[in-house]
Motif scaffolding. Structure first.
Motif, PDB file in Angstrom:
ATOM      1  N   ASN A 195       0.815  -1.211   0.000  1.00 55.65           N
ATOM      2  CA  ASN A 195       0.000   0.000   0.000  1.00 55.65           C
ATOM      3  C   ASN A 195       0.848   1.260   0.000  1.00 55.65           C
ATOM      4  O   ASN A 195       0.341   2.345   0.244  1.00 55.65           O
ATOM      5  N   GLY A 196       2.140   1.135  -0.243  1.00 54.14           N
ATOM      6  CA  GLY A 196       3.002   2.305  -0.335  1.00 54.14           C
ATOM      7  C   GLY A 196       3.754   2.633   0.933  1.00 54.14           C
ATOM      8  O   GLY A 196       4.769   3.330   0.891  1.00 54.14           O
ATOM      9  N   LEU A 197       3.297   2.165   2.079  1.00 54.00           N
ATOM     10  CA  LEU A 197       3.966   2.483   3.334  1.00 54.00           C
ATOM     11  C   LEU A 197       5.373   1.902   3.386  1.00 54.00           C
ATOM     12  O   LEU A 197       6.320   2.569   3.802  1.00 54.00           O
ATOM     13  N   SER A 198       5.498   0.653   2.984  1.00 54.66           N
ATOM     14  CA  SER A 198       6.816   0.015   3.004  1.00 54.66           C
ATOM     15  C   SER A 198       7.770   0.714   2.040  1.00 54.66           C
ATOM     16  O   SER A 198       8.943   0.954   2.365  1.00 54.66           O
ATOM     17  N   TYR A 199       7.269   1.058   0.850  1.00 56.41           N
ATOM     18  CA  TYR A 199       8.103   1.768  -0.131  1.00 56.41           C
ATOM     19  C   TYR A 199       8.521   3.134   0.395  1.00 56.41           C
ATOM     20  O   TYR A 199       9.692   3.523   0.311  1.00 56.41           O
ATOM     21  N   LEU A 200       7.574   3.881   0.948  1.00 52.15           N
ATOM     22  CA  LEU A 200       7.878   5.225   1.428  1.00 52.15           C
ATOM     23  C   LEU A 200       8.867   5.206   2.583  1.00 52.15           C
ATOM     24  O   LEU A 200       9.731   6.082   2.692  1.00 52.15           O
ATOM     25  N   ARG A 201       8.737   4.217   3.440  1.00 49.28           N
ATOM     26  CA  ARG A 201       9.644   4.138   4.586  1.00 49.28           C
ATOM     27  C   ARG A 201      11.102   4.037   4.120  1.00 49.28           C
ATOM     28  O   ARG A 201      11.976   4.753   4.611  1.00 49.28           O
ATOM     29  N   GLU A 202      11.364   3.190   3.143  1.00 50.10           N
ATOM     30  CA  GLU A 202      12.723   3.035   2.639  1.00 50.10           C
ATOM     31  C   GLU A 202      13.138   4.223   1.765  1.00 50.10           C
ATOM     32  O   GLU A 202      14.286   4.674   1.824  1.00 50.10           O
ATOM     33  N   ALA A 203      12.202   4.746   0.969  1.00 51.46           N
ATOM     34  CA  ALA A 203      12.517   5.871   0.096  1.00 51.46           C
ATOM     35  C   ALA A 203      12.872   7.113   0.908  1.00 51.46           C
ATOM     36  O   ALA A 203      13.810   7.858   0.556  1.00 51.46           O
ATOM     37  N   LEU A 204      12.141   7.353   1.995  1.00 46.79           N
ATOM     38  CA  LEU A 204      12.431   8.513   2.827  1.00 46.79           C
ATOM     39  C   LEU A 204      13.757   8.356   3.555  1.00 46.79           C
ATOM     40  O   LEU A 204      14.438   9.346   3.841  1.00 46.79           O
ATOM     41  N   ASN A 205      14.138   7.115   3.869  1.00 41.30           N
ATOM     42  CA  ASN A 205      15.479   6.887   4.413  1.00 41.30           C
ATOM     43  C   ASN A 205      16.545   7.310   3.414  1.00 41.30           C
ATOM     44  O   ASN A 205      17.542   7.963   3.769  1.00 41.30           O
ATOM     45  N   ASP A 206      16.329   6.976   2.144  1.00 39.76           N
ATOM     46  CA  ASP A 206      17.285   7.355   1.100  1.00 39.76           C
ATOM     47  C   ASP A 206      17.325   8.865   0.906  1.00 39.76           C
ATOM     48  O   ASP A 206      18.346   9.407   0.465  1.00 39.76           O
ATOM     49  N   ASP A 207      16.228   9.548   1.217  1.00 41.53           N
ATOM     50  CA  ASP A 207      16.176  11.001   1.075  1.00 41.53           C
ATOM     51  C   ASP A 207      16.758  11.736   2.285  1.00 41.53           C
ATOM     52  O   ASP A 207      16.791  12.967   2.296  1.00 41.53           O
ATOM     53  N   GLY A 208      17.184  10.990   3.306  1.00 43.96           N
ATOM     54  CA  GLY A 208      17.855  11.606   4.443  1.00 43.96           C
ATOM     55  C   GLY A 208      17.018  11.733   5.702  1.00 43.96           C
ATOM     56  O   GLY A 208      17.351  12.534   6.579  1.00 43.96           O
ATOM     57  N   TYR A 209      15.975  10.922   5.842  1.00 44.91           N
ATOM     58  CA  TYR A 209      15.106  11.027   7.012  1.00 44.91           C
ATOM     59  C   TYR A 209      15.122   9.733   7.827  1.00 44.91           C
ATOM     60  O   TYR A 209      15.058   8.639   7.265  1.00 44.91           O
ATOM     61  N   ASP A 210      15.201   9.891   9.140  1.00 44.93           N
ATOM     62  CA  ASP A 210      14.876   8.791  10.035  1.00 44.93           C
ATOM     63  C   ASP A 210      13.360   8.631  10.027  1.00 44.93           C
ATOM     64  O   ASP A 210      12.625   9.622  10.070  1.00 44.93           O
ATOM     65  N   THR A 211      12.879   7.401   9.971  1.00 41.56           N
ATOM     66  CA  THR A 211      11.427   7.174   9.964  1.00 41.56           C
ATOM     67  C   THR A 211      11.017   6.330  11.161  1.00 41.56           C
ATOM     68  O   THR A 211      11.685   5.362  11.525  1.00 41.56           O
ATOM     69  N   TYR A 212       9.914   6.731  11.758  1.00 45.68           N
ATOM     70  CA  TYR A 212       9.302   5.994  12.861  1.00 45.68           C
ATOM     71  C   TYR A 212       7.864   5.675  12.456  1.00 45.68           C
ATOM     72  O   TYR A 212       7.072   6.591  12.213  1.00 45.68           O
ATOM     73  N   VAL A 213       7.545   4.399  12.363  1.00 43.97           N
ATOM     74  CA  VAL A 213       6.188   3.979  11.999  1.00 43.97           C
ATOM     75  C   VAL A 213       5.497   3.465  13.252  1.00 43.97           C
ATOM     76  O   VAL A 213       5.933   2.475  13.847  1.00 43.97           O
ATOM     77  N   ILE A 214       4.428   4.151  13.663  1.00 42.80           N
ATOM     78  CA  ILE A 214       3.656   3.728  14.833  1.00 42.80           C
ATOM     79  C   ILE A 214       2.525   2.818  14.345  1.00 42.80           C
ATOM     80  O   ILE A 214       1.616   3.281  13.648  1.00 42.80           O
TER      81      ILE A 214
END
Length: 288
Positions: free
Chosen positions: A91-110
């Motif tokens: 649904n895009g969440l898994s893709y966005l989590r990794e893509a945003l890491n590549d863009d320079g962001y730490d991600t926290y998924v609650i």
């Protein structure tokens, strides 16, 4: 011949009695809650070191954490899936989590809290049945306000527990990326906190699955203090599409000059839509 017929009839009665006894002996087993299934999937597919634990009123809540993977860090993004939306499905969440890491962001998924909509559906069904003989149209809510409030309380409690830790990093930029009903509920919460230290709020298909609450969502979106990117799809839920114009009008009325609205054409399940959403997020956050 008559004896054989009598034996067959007797055997049928015995079999019928046996199967009837078995049927009445089997108890109804309720299916697992969707939140429990999602938690099981996360534990199965993801290694243990991808989770951190936050504490809230002596509870331990697992949060999916991924570190930035670019040459420099740009900030932190807290991701709030919609009701019963899994971070590991397509649904895009898994893709966005990794893509945003590549863009320079730490991600926290609650992970989404459990949601109990069974009693509401039964209550609505009874209400609609009682009103069948009247000519007045009935306004049957998909989700009651009580159910939304219960879910909101748990969602806010989880977010607040994580925010207390992140807010200590005064030099970090913090953004929230929320989906569906979770986006609508976190918007209601942030609209009452003008001094919260969050730099950006990105909502994707923000809605509230209760007509009375959903009609006030455009006003709530215009009252949040963080810069707001409001994303929706051309084939989105009617609860979203029917409020798009009102959202722009309320942002203008309340002088929310950092409000941006973006439409993504097509279905939200299409793979290319995830890439377009990433592009919109990256462009918006770079302007802050």
């Amino acid at each position: 011949m008559n004896g054989l017929r009598f034996s067959l009839i007797s055997l049928c009665y015995v079999c019928f009695g046996f199967f009837t006894t078995v049927c009445f002996a089997v108890e109804h087993v309720a299916p697992l809650a969707k939140s429990a299934v999602i938690e099981s999937d996360l534990n199965h597919w993801l290694p243990a070191d991808t989770f951190i634990t936050i504490k809230d009123d002596e509870r331990e809540i697992p949060v999916l954490y991924s570190e930035y993977m670019s040459h420099s860090k740009r900030g932190i993004i807290v991701m709030l899936p919609g009701i019963e939306q899994s971070p590991v499905q397509g649904n895009g969440l898994s893709y966005l989590r990794e893509a945003l890491n590549d863009d320079g962001y730490d991600t926290y998924v609650i992970p989404s809290p459990s949601f109990n909509h069974g009693p509401d559906l039964m209550k609505n069904a009874i209400s609609s049945t009682d009103n069948e003989d009247t000519n007045k149209p009935t306004d049957v809510s998909v989700i009651s306000e009580t159910a939304l409030n219960d879910y909101k309380s748990e969602l806010v409690a989880r977010f607040s527990a994580l925010y207390k830790t992140l807010a200590l990093r005064e030099s970090e930029h913090i953004a929230i990326l929320a989906f569906g009903n979770s986006a609508g509920l976190i918007t209601e919460y942030l609209a009452t906190l003008p001094n919260i230290r969050v730099d950006a709020l990105i909502t994707v298909s923000a809605q509230l699955a209760n007509p009375n609450r959903n009609k006030h969502l455009p006003a709530s979106l215009s009252l949040v203090s963080p810069a707001l990117l409001d994303v929706y799809y051309s084939y989105d839920n009617p609860a979203v599409l029917h409020t798009i114009k009102a959202r722009r009008r309320w942002a203008k009325r309340n002088s929310k000059y950092d409000y941006r609205q973006r439409q993504l054409f097509g279905q939200h399940t299409q793979e290319r839509q995830h890439q377009r959403l990433r592009k919109e997020l990256s462009g918006f956050l770079r302007q802050l």
